[in-house]
Structure formats: structure tokens, C-alpha cells
Design an enzyme around this catalytic site. Structure first.
Site: not given
Ligand SMILES: [Zn+2]
Length: 553
Positions: A75, A45, A192, A72, A364-365, A47
Site C-alpha cells: 500500500h 534481476g 477487500d 504495508h 488481517g483480511h 527488486d
Molecule cells: Zn495490509
């Protein structure tokens, strides 16, 4: 009063997604990123999920600017909701802002928004902060790291950045510039934690080429690639290979179409001549000469790939001999949906290649060796792990200490806690700001033209509606008449009649579904939710929360 800086994470620390951070110096606040989180299956319920903005509401007059690090969703996805509260200047690179613009258009906010395009090497001054944008390689393009001069020293914000020395599009991460900051002295590094448990270096985006080449070489039938629409390096590789192997390529799914259009318009993607065909032309081409690039690599039930696998999407369906390449990582929480998707694909006689069988995806990290390289370049006095669940933040600390950080110099912080930095050093202040998740009910269904944007906080006003259906898991038949339970949703004097007609809609939605869809509870839940939401909004102009209950027996 001596100079002081506060670092206040508002999202993304102690959880995955909805990254957002505030820096406060005196009366001035700088925001970095405004991300969203996609709800997992437990949040029916809903989004999207965005950070709780109470802190920003309370400090609206002090917010000077928002910096977006890359395109992304985790972000930039909460940008429209944030700008509705504080319409501050937004800084980001050309591609990031081009993607952000589409969101603002959908929300009717573009004309008031103040967007400033920056590029690596640019400086922006706002309040007591001076920000330098530094080129950073990631799985999407045009990302930046930030070096922020503050009244107490330099803070480096290294968001999703890997040491890709040869990205497909754009420049590698600017390690030279980071080293120069290291020479000047960095007070704190925010880095990260997503891949901190992985040893070695994160491979270049190029590393997927051999496996994809092999797939083009050997696949018996059509090729269907699914990746995140923002993985522009990956999309370029797929386009180049399709061209090389004399295939035509159809882009399927509105998110993918829009992202490709944006990247082409901004001249990042280079589409080989004659490569693209519209999806409806796919059946006209010989099977070995056609490929598709589709949305839905996370098994989202309403995205193109899942719909092709359970029924059809724009006359396209998964067929025997097709090879489906899932060129993406599984976002935690989506394991079940992807596993179900793979079952549907195999049932249709096709096969799936994912990162467990071939190197069709790279992260990508930063992995451990990337991080070590960043520490070495920047030599920060303090390290604050960001982006990750609590375990990864702690493991980031363990790793950093193992490679030479003093434990007192690595601060594990969660959303809402305040890190205080001054001449004496850095510490958790002990104070907190309100944080949490806000659930948003957006448009949902790709093909609904009208955007119904509605804030979950109005739940109390609009109530909720629970359609309950019992479906036989083998035959896909209804085992009982559907029921609809409502709370707090008072339609009008003819409420009973409305519910009768809603039940009709439920029956029609089920009847219109294919057998594969009817026997997949998650797909039916999403179909019922989207259909009833649209229908009730149209009939009543109200937006109750729709929470379908599908009992499979
Ligand atoms: Zn990213």
C-alpha cells in the site's frame, strides 16, 4: 454538465499487491495508496515491482492528494517513486507516515515531501473530495478505512480491514461510524477480496497467543520467530511472552530492527524492561533463555532467516533443537522459497512450526462473516471488489450476490478499467487507462550502505549481464568455468578485462558461500546478482540488469 465520478484502479485488481486507486471528478484526481509488489522467482534481476504511472504522468497537474491507508508495502511501497512524478500532499496516520518517512529518507525525498498526519475522526478536504478517516483493525497498526464525499455520493474504501474486536494495540474497527454512513446512504463500497473464499470470521490478533504460549512452554532449545516486520501486534505478543518466560530477545535483520525502532519511538510498541539484547549477545545466553525475532518469513534468500539456515548471519546460525516459528502467511508465489527454507532448517536439526501445524498466524483480511457485517453496516448501492486476483474478485461477487446483492450492483473491475458513477447509476465506461508493471532495481542487499536506485526503463541504455555457472547439486562444486554473456552493456575500451575480473568475482562469491548455499540455486542466483550489481556499479558507474543463470546438475 451533471456530476460524475470515475473510479480508476491502477494496481491490485486482478493481481495481488501494488494497490493503487484513483478517483476522478471533473479536473480533480485523488489517489488512494501507492503500493509495490515483491517479484516472485520468475522475475530474476528485479527488486520490486510498482504500478505503471503513465496515467499519473499524463494527469500530474490534476492530482490533488495521496491518501495512505496503512503501512504495508503493498500500500505504501511505491510512494517514493510516485512522489518523484507528482509531489502531492500525502495524508496518513502517525505510524503509516513514520514508516513512509524512512522510505523518503532513503530516496532523499523527505525534505520536499508534504506529509500530513491524520487520525481516525479527522476530515480532509481536497478539490471536490472530503475524506473522513475511520479507525480500522488489521495485522499492522494504525490502519484506516475511508469515507469519501464526492459530487455524486459517498464512497467507502475498506482496504485490508478485519472486525477485530480486541486488537492488541489500538482500537477495533469503528463499526458504529460505518453504520452512521450506512444510515446516510453509501453509493459505493470498495471492499477487500483477499479472504473472500474463507468462511466465518477472521480471528483477532489475540488468537495466536495460546499457540505461542505453548511453544514457549515446550520448546527444547532456542526460539526463532519470523513474521512480517510490520506485524506490530504480533511483535508485541512475542515480546510480552518472552518477558513472561524470562527470555531475552534479539531483533535480527535491518527491516525488523527499523520497524521495531519506529514503533517504539512512536509509542505503539511497549518493550518490557531489559528484554532486548543485541544479536551478538545471543550466544552468551543459555539456550532456553533466549529468543530471536528475525526477518525473512517468505524465504527470501538474502534475508536473515534464510542466511541463518544456509550459513550464518552476523555469527548466528540455526542450530539443532532450535524451534523456528513462521508466524506469517505464504504470499502466493513464495511457496517454493519457503519450502526450501524449511528443508534447510530441518537439515540443521531444528524444527519449524507454521500455520499448518499450530495457530501461529491469523490473517488481517476480512473473511466472509466480516464482509457480511460490513455490508450490513454500510448497505451500499454498489459494491466493487478490490485487492485480489481475478478469481477472487469474481468470487467476491458470487459471495455478495449470495448474501443479497443484485448482480447488476456488483462490478468486477480490473486495473485500468474505469467505473463511471452518476445520477443514473454505476457502470464500466468501456474506456481504459494505461496500466502495467514497472520493474525497479533497488538496493537489494541489506548490508550495502549505498543505495543504488535505478529505473528499469533505462534497461535499453545499460543493457544486461548474464553470469552462467554450472554447480553440482550434491557437492556444491563448479562443474565448468563460469561464463558471462552481455548485451547492450558496453563498459569501456577495456571491456574484456572487466569481464575477466567479473568472472573472478563470480568465482570468489561462490568460494565464499557455504555448502548449503552453493547447493541452493535460488540462493546462489541472488548472491551472484547482488555481488555483481554492486561490483559493476562501483567499477563502471553503470547499472546493467544482472540475471544469473545457475544450472544445477
Ligand atoms: Zn495490509
Amino acid at each position: 454538465m451533471s456530476a460524475k465520478l470515475e473510479i480508476i484502479p491502477l494496481g491490485g485488481l486482478g493481481e495481488f499487491g501494488m494497490n493503487m486507486l484513483a478517483l476522478r471528478a471533473g479536473e480533480d484526481i485523488l489517489l488512494i495508496d501507492a503500493g509495490l509488489m515483491f517479484p516472485d522467482e520468475s522475475l530474476h534481476g528485479v527488486d520490486v515491482v510498482i504500478p505503471d504511472f503513465r496515467f499519473i504522468e499524463a494527469n500530474a497537474a490534476r492530482v490533488r492528494a495521496l491518501i495512505l491507508t496503512h503501512a504495508h508495502e503493498d500500500h505504501i511501497g511505491a510512494l517514493p517513486y510516485l512522489l518523484k512524478i507528482v509531489n502531492v500532499p500525502v495524508y496518513g496516520t502517525r505510524f503509516t507516515l513514520a514508516v513512509a518517512q524512512h522510505k523518503l529518507i532513503e530516496h532523499g525525498l523527505l525534505s520536499e515531501a508534504e506529509l500530513h498526519v491524520v487520525e481516525p475522526g479527522d476530515f480532509v478536504e481536497t478539490g471536490p473530495f472530503e475524506i473522513e478517516f475511520i479507525g480500522a483493525a488489521h495485522s499492522t497498526i494504525d490502519g484506516v478505512a475511508l469515507a469519501i464525499r464526492t459530487p455524486v455520493g459517498i464512497i467507502v474504501h475498506l482496504t485490508d480491514v478485519k472486525l477485530d474486536e480486541e486488537p492488541i494495540i489500538g482500537e477495533p474497527t469503528d463499526l458504529t461510524r460505518l453504520r452512521q454512513y450506512g444510515d446516510r446512504g453509501v453509493l459505493a463500497l470498495l471492499a477487500d477480496s483477499t479472504n473472500v473464499e474463507r468462511s466465518g470470521r477472521t480471528p483477532s490478533e489475540r488468537a495466536v497467543i495460546p499457540a505461542l504460549e505453548e511453544i514457549f512452554e515446550q520448546a527444547p532449545g532456542r526460539l526463532i520467530f519470523s513474521c512480517f516486520a510490520s506485524s506490530i501486534h504480533r511483535i508485541q505478543i512475542i515480546m510480552d511472552l518472552a518477558y513472561e518466560y524470562d527470555c531475552r530477545l534479539a531483533i535480527v535483520g535491518s527491516t525488523m530492527v527499523r520497524m521495531v525502532e519506529t514503533a517504539v519511538a512512536e509509542r505503539y510498541l511497549d518493550v518490557p524492561p531489559g528484554l532486548l539484547i543485541p544479536p551478538h549477545d545471543v550466544p552468551r545466553w543459555p539456550r532456553e533463555r533466549v529468543a530471536m525475532l528475525v526477518t525473512g518469513c517468505q524465504g527470501e534468500p538474502m534475508a536473515a532467516l534464510a542466511r541463518m539456515a544456509t550459513g550464518s548471519y552476523k555469527q548466528l546460525r540455526i542450530e539443532p533443537e532450535d524451534t523456528v516459528v513462521l508466524s506469517a502467511r505464504i504470499i502466493p508465489g513464495n511457496e517454493r522459497a519457503i519450502s526450501r527454507l524449511m528443508d534447510h532448517i530441518y537439515r540443521r536439526g531444528a524444527r519449524v512450526v507454521d500455520e499448518t501445524t499450530k495457530r501461529v498466524h491469523v490473517s488481517g483480511h476480512p473473511s466472509q462473516d466480516d464482509l457480511r457485517e460490513f455490508y450490513r453496516a454500510l448497505r451500499p448501492k454498489y459494491l466493487i471488489p478490490i485487492h485480489g486476483d481475478y478469481r477472487r474478485l469474481c468470487r467476491h461477487k458470487e459471495f455478495a450476490c449470495a448474501v443479497g446483492f443484485h448482480p447488476d450492483r456488483v462490478l468486477v473491475v480490473e486495473n485500468g478499467q474505469i467505473v463511471e458513477l452518476d445520477r443514473e447509476g454505476a457502470r464500466l465506461s468501456g474506456a481504459t487507462v494505461p496500466v502495467g508493471r514497472t520493474f525497479i532495481d533497488e538496493a537489494g542487499f541489506e548490508e550495502i550502505e549505498e543505495f543504488i536506485i535505478h529505473d528499469r526503463r533505462h534497461l535499453a541504455e545499460d543493457g544486461f549481464v548474464l553470469p552462467i555457472v554450472v554447480i553440482n547439486k550434491t557437492t556444491g562444486e563448479l562443474e565448468a568455468e563460469p561464463e558471462i554473456v552481455t548485451r547492450g552493456f558496453v563498459a569501456s575500451e577495456n571491456g574484456e578485462e572487466l569481464l575477466d575480473r567479473a568472472r573472478e568475482r563470480v568465482l570468489e562469491t561462490i568460494a565464499a558461500a557455504d555448502l548449503d548455499e552453493r547447493t541452493d540455486g535460488a540462493v546462489m542466483k541472488e548472491k551472484l546478482r547482488v555481488e555483481l550489481k554492486r561490483w559493476i556499479a562501483k567499477q563502471t558507474d553503470r547499472h546493467p540488469m544482472i540475471i544469473p543463470v545457475v544450472i544445477e546438475i
